[in-house]
Enzyme design. Structure first.
Site, PDB file in Angstrom:
ATOM      1  CE1 TYR A 199      -4.206   1.320  -0.461  1.00  7.31           C
ATOM      2  CE2 TYR A 199      -3.910   2.390   1.806  1.00  7.31           C
ATOM      3  CZ  TYR A 199      -4.581   1.989   0.815  1.00  7.31           C
ATOM      4  OH  TYR A 199      -6.105   2.923   0.338  1.00  7.31           O
ATOM      5  CE  LYS A 251      -7.744   5.876   0.911  1.00  2.00           C
ATOM      6  NZ  LYS A 251      -8.686   6.617   0.261  1.00  2.00           N
TER       7      LYS A 251
END
Length: 255
Positions: free
Chosen positions: A154, A161
């Site tokens: 990720y 995020k």
């Protein structure tokens, strides 16, 4: 109209395919009495085609969240369809390929900056662009993926995020005086277009389907969409700066 969102006017971003969480939000919102305005970026014909699958017609506004000019004109464009907004859904995220799939140490700043502007800063940008249309009781809801941990593959999207989650808390702080809430829904992994762009995403899929206490469907966007609707409704009038996990309970487990 009747329903959880009866009479509400919503702006929903991020409808790209009918497998997107944003599409489920728009569909369920209409089913529950809301008027929905969509935004699209790039090939609007694709958004228009997907929008035809909604229960009711929904106007579509072109919006590039990195364009100051388009953000400045958003309120006027929305006013052509509704006279105000009660809620805004931020379902926007993008990172160049160098920022995903294990390239954390090598991604250049230019690509990281793009990921942060589109995926993090745009949450504040969108909220401020919509603010002239909103009144006390309004709600801004965004979508995140649990950023309290470092996830394989990720990489910089995880950092983006984390920034999004912090930005939501600061937005809650600064917009609270105007009676406007800011909350996020942290969904588990879903087979959306965004997920398909992440190399090695199947690592998430296997972990969730094997370990989530309530189980987890990789193709069911409705649980996350329902959480968004609840936060957009009047049933959470004193909740802001919160992150609601809709992940089958996976976030509560130890390593």
């Amino acid at each position: 109209m009747s329903g959880l969102l009866a009479g509400k006017r919503l702006l929903v971003t991020g409808v790209i395919t009918d497998a997107s969480i944003a599409f489920s939000v728009a569909k369920l919102a209409q089913d529950n009495g809301a008027q929905v305005v969509l935004t699209g970026y790039g090939r609007l014909s694709l958004v228009e085609r997907i929008a035809r699958r909604l229960p009711q017609p929904a106007p579509i506004i072109e919006l590039d969240v990195t364009s100051p000019e388009q953000l400045a004109g958003l309120a006027d464009q929305v006013r052509e369809h509704v006279d105000g907004l009660d809620g805004v859904v931020h379902s926007i995220g993008f990172a160049p390929q160098s920022c995903l799939g294990g390239g954390f140490l090598d991604a250049p700043w230019e690509d990281v900056a793009t990921a942060l502007q589109v995926s993090t800063y745009s949450y504040k940008s969108l909220a401020m662009a919509a603010l002239p249309l909103m009144s006390p009781g309004g709600s801004v809801v965004g979508l995140t993926f649990d950023a309290t941990k470092a996830w394989p593959v990720y990489d910089w999207m995880g950092v983006a995020k984390a920034g999004l989650e912090s930005a939501s808390r600061y937005l809650a702080l600064h917009l609270g005086k105007q009676g406007i809430r800011s909350n996020l829904v942290a969904a588990g992994p879903l087979r959306t277009m965004a997920a398909k762009s992440i190399p090695g995403f199947e690592q998430f899929e296997q972990a969730w389907t094997e370990r989530a206490p309530l189980g987890w469907s990789l193709t069911d966007q409705e649980p996350a969409a329902r959480a968004c609707l609840a936060l957009l409704s009047d049933w959470f009038p004193a909740t802001t700066g919160e992150i609601v996990h809709v992940d089958g309970g996976y976030h509560a487990l130890g390593a």
